[in-house]
Design a protein around this motif. Sequence first.
Motif, PDB file in Angstrom:
ATOM      1  N   THR A   9       0.832  -1.215   0.000  1.00  0.00           N
ATOM      2  CA  THR A   9       0.000   0.000   0.000  1.00  0.00           C
ATOM      3  C   THR A   9       0.860   1.257   0.000  1.00  0.00           C
ATOM      4  N   THR A  10       1.959   1.219   0.736  1.00  0.00           N
ATOM      5  CA  THR A  10       2.881   2.359   0.751  1.00  0.00           C
ATOM      6  C   THR A  10       3.559   2.512  -0.600  1.00  0.00           C
ATOM      7  N   TYR A  11       3.929   1.406  -1.193  1.00  0.00           N
ATOM      8  CA  TYR A  11       4.546   1.410  -2.521  1.00  0.00           C
ATOM      9  C   TYR A  11       3.621   2.085  -3.524  1.00  0.00           C
ATOM     10  N   ALA A  12       2.336   1.716  -3.496  1.00  0.00           N
ATOM     11  CA  ALA A  12       1.380   2.282  -4.459  1.00  0.00           C
ATOM     12  C   ALA A  12       1.261   3.789  -4.300  1.00  0.00           C
ATOM     13  N   ARG A  13       1.270   4.276  -3.048  1.00  0.00           N
ATOM     14  CA  ARG A  13       1.125   5.721  -2.818  1.00  0.00           C
ATOM     15  C   ARG A  13       2.396   6.478  -3.195  1.00  0.00           C
ATOM     16  N   VAL A  14       3.557   5.922  -2.819  1.00  0.00           N
ATOM     17  CA  VAL A  14       4.825   6.635  -3.057  1.00  0.00           C
ATOM     18  C   VAL A  14       5.209   6.623  -4.533  1.00  0.00           C
ATOM     19  N   PHE A  15       5.022   5.462  -5.191  1.00  0.00           N
ATOM     20  CA  PHE A  15       5.479   5.342  -6.575  1.00  0.00           C
ATOM     21  C   PHE A  15       4.350   5.465  -7.595  1.00  0.00           C
ATOM     22  N   GLY A  16       3.129   5.744  -7.139  1.00  0.00           N
ATOM     23  CA  GLY A  16       2.035   6.067  -8.039  1.00  0.00           C
ATOM     24  C   GLY A  16       1.540   4.933  -8.912  1.00  0.00           C
ATOM     25  N   THR A  17       1.536   3.704  -8.397  1.00  0.00           N
ATOM     26  CA  THR A  17       1.065   2.586  -9.205  1.00  0.00           C
ATOM     27  C   THR A  17      -0.439   2.359  -9.078  1.00  0.00           C
ATOM     28  N   GLY A  18      -1.074   2.984  -8.082  1.00  0.00           N
ATOM     29  CA  GLY A  18      -2.513   2.835  -7.918  1.00  0.00           C
ATOM     30  C   GLY A  18      -2.912   1.399  -7.641  1.00  0.00           C
ATOM     31  N   GLU A  19      -3.935   0.920  -8.379  1.00  0.00           N
ATOM     32  CA  GLU A  19      -4.449  -0.436  -8.197  1.00  0.00           C
ATOM     33  C   GLU A  19      -3.678  -1.478  -8.998  1.00  0.00           C
ATOM     34  N   GLN A  20      -2.804  -1.028  -9.865  1.00  0.00           N
ATOM     35  CA  GLN A  20      -2.104  -1.962 -10.739  1.00  0.00           C
ATOM     36  C   GLN A  20      -0.998  -2.695  -9.976  1.00  0.00           C
ATOM     37  N   VAL A  21      -0.834  -4.002 -10.278  1.00  0.00           N
ATOM     38  CA  VAL A  21       0.229  -4.798  -9.670  1.00  0.00           C
ATOM     39  C   VAL A  21       0.991  -5.527 -10.772  1.00  0.00           C
ATOM     40  N   GLY A  22       2.200  -5.927 -10.451  1.00  0.00           N
ATOM     41  CA  GLY A  22       3.047  -6.550 -11.458  1.00  0.00           C
ATOM     42  C   GLY A  22       2.827  -8.047 -11.599  1.00  0.00           C
ATOM     43  N   ASN A  23       2.593  -8.741 -10.493  1.00  0.00           N
ATOM     44  CA  ASN A  23       2.415 -10.189 -10.546  1.00  0.00           C
ATOM     45  C   ASN A  23       1.778 -10.672  -9.255  1.00  0.00           C
ATOM     46  N   PHE A  24       1.388 -11.938  -9.262  1.00  0.00           N
ATOM     47  CA  PHE A  24       0.824 -12.571  -8.076  1.00  0.00           C
ATOM     48  C   PHE A  24       1.730 -13.705  -7.630  1.00  0.00           C
ATOM     49  N   ALA A  25       1.950 -13.805  -6.321  1.00  0.00           N
ATOM     50  CA  ALA A  25       2.541 -14.999  -5.723  1.00  0.00           C
ATOM     51  C   ALA A  25       1.422 -15.714  -4.982  1.00  0.00           C
ATOM     52  N   ILE A  26       1.252 -16.989  -5.244  1.00  0.00           N
ATOM     53  CA  ILE A  26       0.104 -17.731  -4.719  1.00  0.00           C
ATOM     54  C   ILE A  26       0.600 -18.963  -3.979  1.00  0.00           C
ATOM     55  N   LEU A  27       0.004 -19.198  -2.809  1.00  0.00           N
ATOM     56  CA  LEU A  27       0.344 -20.369  -2.001  1.00  0.00           C
ATOM     57  C   LEU A  27      -0.884 -21.246  -1.885  1.00  0.00           C
ATOM     58  N   ALA A  28      -0.764 -22.498  -2.330  1.00  0.00           N
ATOM     59  CA  ALA A  28      -1.885 -23.429  -2.237  1.00  0.00           C
ATOM     60  C   ALA A  28      -1.970 -24.012  -0.830  1.00  0.00           C
ATOM     61  N   GLN A  29      -3.142 -24.474  -0.486  1.00  0.00           N
ATOM     62  CA  GLN A  29      -3.334 -25.113   0.811  1.00  0.00           C
ATOM     63  C   GLN A  29      -2.631 -26.465   0.834  1.00  0.00           C
ATOM     64  N   GLU A  30      -2.321 -26.923   2.055  1.00  0.00           N
ATOM     65  CA  GLU A  30      -1.674 -28.225   2.205  1.00  0.00           C
ATOM     66  C   GLU A  30      -2.574 -29.325   1.643  1.00  0.00           C
ATOM     67  N   GLY A  31      -1.981 -30.222   0.865  1.00  0.00           N
ATOM     68  CA  GLY A  31      -2.727 -31.331   0.305  1.00  0.00           C
ATOM     69  C   GLY A  31      -3.451 -31.021  -0.989  1.00  0.00           C
ATOM     70  N   VAL A  32      -3.378 -29.772  -1.450  1.00  0.00           N
ATOM     71  CA  VAL A  32      -4.035 -29.369  -2.700  1.00  0.00           C
ATOM     72  C   VAL A  32      -2.999 -29.354  -3.816  1.00  0.00           C
ATOM     73  N   GLN A  33      -3.337 -29.935  -4.947  1.00  0.00           N
ATOM     74  CA  GLN A  33      -2.414 -29.955  -6.086  1.00  0.00           C
ATOM     75  C   GLN A  33      -2.243 -28.549  -6.646  1.00  0.00           C
ATOM     76  N   SER A  34      -1.006 -28.070  -6.618  1.00  0.00           N
ATOM     77  CA  SER A  34      -0.764 -26.713  -7.102  1.00  0.00           C
ATOM     78  C   SER A  34      -0.976 -26.594  -8.605  1.00  0.00           C
ATOM     79  N   SER A  35      -0.809 -27.689  -9.345  1.00  0.00           N
ATOM     80  CA  SER A  35      -1.049 -27.636 -10.790  1.00  0.00           C
ATOM     81  C   SER A  35      -2.512 -27.362 -11.089  1.00  0.00           C
ATOM     82  N   ARG A  36      -3.422 -27.936 -10.280  1.00  0.00           N
ATOM     83  CA  ARG A  36      -4.843 -27.676 -10.469  1.00  0.00           C
ATOM     84  C   ARG A  36      -5.182 -26.239 -10.124  1.00  0.00           C
TER      85      ARG A  36
END
Length: 423
Positions: free
Chosen positions: A217-244
């Motif tokens: 949130t601080t990054y968005a305000r200081v560097f003016g990116t607003g709602e836009q983001v560059g990428n997502f890092a996603i963590l699946a739950q234990e026992g869930v196939q990450s490929s799915r």
Amino acid sequence: MLDVDRWQEIWGTLRRNRLRAALTACGVFWGVFMLIVMLGFGHGLSEGVRRGMAGFASNSMYVWPQRTSMPHDGLAPGRFVRLTLDDAAAVRAGVRGIRVVAPRNELGGGRRGAANVRRGGKTGSFRVAGEIAEIELIQPVVLERGRFLNPLDLAERRKVVVIGAAAREQLFAPGEDPIGASIELRGAYFMVVGVFRSPQTGDEAERHNTTLFVPLTTYARVFGTGEQVGNFAILAQEGVQSSRVEADVLALLGRRHHVHPADRQAFGSFNADREMRKVAGLFDAINLVIWFVGVVTLIAGVIGVSNIMLIVVKERTREIGVRKAVGATPASIIAQIVQESTALTAVAGGLGLMFGVTVLELVGTTMDSLPPGKQPSMFSRPEVDITIALAAVGVLVVFGALAGVLPARHAVNISPVEALRAD
């Protein structure tokens, strides 16, 4: 009981034929030596790659936008897809099996240049990443001082920063405590609240250690990116196939951004579990090749021992005949031949084990003496499981004993009369 006379006789026979005994033992020695060294270096390579991927949770994945390659819904190909915070919320709500969705931005990666960071008279150019607190679950770090980002930092848009170990070395004097100090990022001042280092090795570790984490949130305000983001890092739950989970995330984002279902170019992705499985499969194949080559080499050495023992029996035909004529039993003759082949194999195998472990230790000591920046990025200290090594030598000794059985049976079948006539 230990038959000292028999062992003295075996030792005398080997000593009288030093060159032949040495050449015979060489094959066994080389087989054990090569097996130990290959196993050690295989372990070092495997451990180095594993450490190189230590900065990724095994059930994590990364998704980033690219350009479309196919027209869809009246839109031309070649569009650049842009991800937003709303996309992150939609993924979190619309895909089952997800534990964390971390939208991210960064300076010093992709289309943006690295940020110039200043502290007093010292400056440096570093990668600055806008993150949420949960990113620590996806990309683990080792905190050396202070703390990591927390939810309050994001909620209150605090100007705080967690810096990598390499950044600390460039911006602060040796022994100086950076916690509470201020650094300037493109005209904005941030307070250092933590120092971390990467658990990875190699180039990825160097890149990670020169990163500065600030609240998204601080990054968005200081560097003016607003709602836009560059990428997502996603963590699946234990026992869930990450490929799915990965397939569901890409499908949902494709629908939200009017991407053709068959367009594989609109989004890029990295699945840590899939890559780790590939690496594990690769090293399983490497270990299989190592064992195959090592065992074949050992078998060749054992066959060499058996052939030499046949020659020894032929040379000692008269001696064997005399012993049988004066009452030597077949068991005693067999025992002598088998003991001789076993002794030769055991000594050669033991020397091969000793030299192999010594070479691995020398290489490991040399690697340990190198400074952190000079150590191989994808190779760790070579080691071998001593239990496996001793078991291999034990099996070799058994085969060495079996190698003497055929020559021993040949010796037992020698007729005393024919033996006494032999030259």
